[in-house]
Motif scaffolding. Structure first.
Motif, PDB file in Angstrom:
ATOM      1  N   ILE A 240       0.844  -1.204   0.000  1.00 48.69           N
ATOM      2  CA  ILE A 240       0.000   0.000   0.000  1.00 48.69           C
ATOM      3  C   ILE A 240       0.872   1.244   0.000  1.00 48.69           C
ATOM      4  O   ILE A 240       0.623   2.194  -0.742  1.00 48.69           O
ATOM      5  CB  ILE A 240      -0.954   0.012   1.222  1.00 48.69           C
ATOM      6  N   ARG A 241       1.919   1.251   0.815  1.00 52.43           N
ATOM      7  CA  ARG A 241       2.822   2.410   0.876  1.00 52.43           C
ATOM      8  C   ARG A 241       3.468   2.689  -0.493  1.00 52.43           C
ATOM      9  O   ARG A 241       3.509   3.832  -0.930  1.00 52.43           O
ATOM     10  CB  ARG A 241       3.937   2.164   1.881  1.00 52.43           C
ATOM     11  N   ILE A 242       3.963   1.637  -1.136  1.00 52.83           N
ATOM     12  CA  ILE A 242       4.618   1.809  -2.439  1.00 52.83           C
ATOM     13  C   ILE A 242       3.597   2.263  -3.483  1.00 52.83           C
ATOM     14  O   ILE A 242       3.872   3.139  -4.306  1.00 52.83           O
ATOM     15  CB  ILE A 242       5.316   0.502  -2.891  1.00 52.83           C
ATOM     16  N   GLY A 243       2.411   1.678  -3.444  1.00 51.83           N
ATOM     17  CA  GLY A 243       1.356   2.102  -4.372  1.00 51.83           C
ATOM     18  C   GLY A 243       0.964   3.547  -4.161  1.00 51.83           C
ATOM     19  O   GLY A 243       0.774   4.303  -5.121  1.00 51.83           O
TER      20      GLY A 243
ATOM     21  N   ASN B 219       3.594   5.710  -5.570  1.00 56.76           N
ATOM     22  CA  ASN B 219       3.493   5.713  -7.024  1.00 56.76           C
ATOM     23  C   ASN B 219       2.410   6.696  -7.486  1.00 56.76           C
ATOM     24  O   ASN B 219       2.637   7.521  -8.376  1.00 56.76           O
ATOM     25  CB  ASN B 219       3.203   4.292  -7.519  1.00 56.76           C
ATOM     26  N   LEU B 220       1.220   6.600  -6.891  1.00 60.10           N
ATOM     27  CA  LEU B 220       0.134   7.523  -7.237  1.00 60.10           C
ATOM     28  C   LEU B 220       0.512   8.961  -6.908  1.00 60.10           C
ATOM     29  O   LEU B 220       0.248   9.881  -7.685  1.00 60.10           O
ATOM     30  CB  LEU B 220      -1.151   7.142  -6.503  1.00 60.10           C
TER      31      LEU B 220
ATOM     32  N   VAL C   4      -1.864   9.769 -17.434  1.00 58.44           N
ATOM     33  CA  VAL C   4      -0.982   8.814 -16.742  1.00 58.44           C
ATOM     34  C   VAL C   4      -1.502   8.536 -15.336  1.00 58.44           C
ATOM     35  O   VAL C   4      -1.529   7.387 -14.889  1.00 58.44           O
ATOM     36  CB  VAL C   4       0.471   9.344 -16.712  1.00 58.44           C
ATOM     37  N   LEU C   5      -1.943   9.571 -14.644  1.00 61.19           N
ATOM     38  CA  LEU C   5      -2.490   9.402 -13.290  1.00 61.19           C
ATOM     39  C   LEU C   5      -3.758   8.539 -13.323  1.00 61.19           C
ATOM     40  O   LEU C   5      -3.925   7.638 -12.492  1.00 61.19           O
ATOM     41  CB  LEU C   5      -2.779  10.772 -12.663  1.00 61.19           C
TER      42      LEU C   5
ATOM     43  N   PRO D 215      -5.342  -3.110  -4.762  1.00 62.03           N
ATOM     44  CA  PRO D 215      -5.336  -3.090  -3.290  1.00 62.03           C
ATOM     45  C   PRO D 215      -5.149  -1.677  -2.718  1.00 62.03           C
ATOM     46  O   PRO D 215      -5.666  -1.365  -1.636  1.00 62.03           O
ATOM     47  CB  PRO D 215      -4.165  -3.999  -2.908  1.00 62.03           C
ATOM     48  N   VAL D 216      -4.444  -0.843  -3.442  1.00 64.85           N
ATOM     49  CA  VAL D 216      -4.211   0.540  -2.975  1.00 64.85           C
ATOM     50  C   VAL D 216      -5.519   1.325  -3.028  1.00 64.85           C
ATOM     51  O   VAL D 216      -5.894   1.990  -2.052  1.00 64.85           O
ATOM     52  CB  VAL D 216      -3.119   1.221  -3.832  1.00 64.85           C
TER      53      VAL D 216
END
Length: 162
Positions: free
Chosen positions: A6-9, A12-13, A57-58, A69-70
């Motif tokens: 979740i943190r990495i996702g 990324n966002l 892209v977003l 999951p994010v």
């Protein structure tokens, strides 16, 4: 509990959103060319097309399988109603298609003509694009706050902590 996935996702966002924000600020600070014949060649129009392309892209990141999951975590902790409404409405009325066309125009010039739908994609859509940007901002900011509060309760420090 906020997992590393979740943190990495979220990172990324957030990174994709920060690119949008940088380009929006550049667009807003560029002089407004009022001559319709030369507007499309102005820095402001170029920044607007880049900003809109980065919104594509977003949107792609938000909707990607990797983010399921994010987005699920975000949905559990933040009201995403406005963002969902804008994305659905934009699909229905063609605004999202124009955003995609602008992205393709800006980054696939080998396959695009000068006066392409993507070059003209942002025309007439500034209000929608700003509302979409602001909705992503609201959702991501609230989610980041939630993650930081949860981490604080667990004793996890952040660079922004005193």
């Amino acid at each position: 509990m906020v997992t590393d996935e979740i943190r990495i996702g979220m990172a990324n966002l957030h990174d994709a959103f920060l690119n949008c924000s940088l380009l929006r600020r550049s667009m807003e600070s560029a002089p407004l060319c009022k001559d319709a014949d030369t507007f499309h060649m102005s820095d402001r129009a170029r920044y607007e097309r880049l900003w809109v392309a980065s919104l594509a892209v977003l949107i792609e990141a938000w909707r990607s399988g990797q983010m399921i999951p994010v987005v699920s975590h975000i949905r559990q902790n933040t009201d995403i109603g406005k963002l969902t409404q804008l994305l659905r409405g934009g699909e229905k009325d063609g605004s999202i298609a124009q955003i995609r066309e602008t992205r393709h125009y800006m980054f696939h010039r080998d396959k695009r003509e000068y006066w392409d739908d993507g070059r003209l994609g942002p025309v007439g859509n500034l209000k929608y694009n700003m509302e979409l940007h602001d909705a992503f901002s609201h959702v991501l900011l609230n989610t980041m706050r939630c993650v930081m509060e949860c981490d604080k309760m667990l004793g996890i420090a952040h660079a922004t902590d005193g």
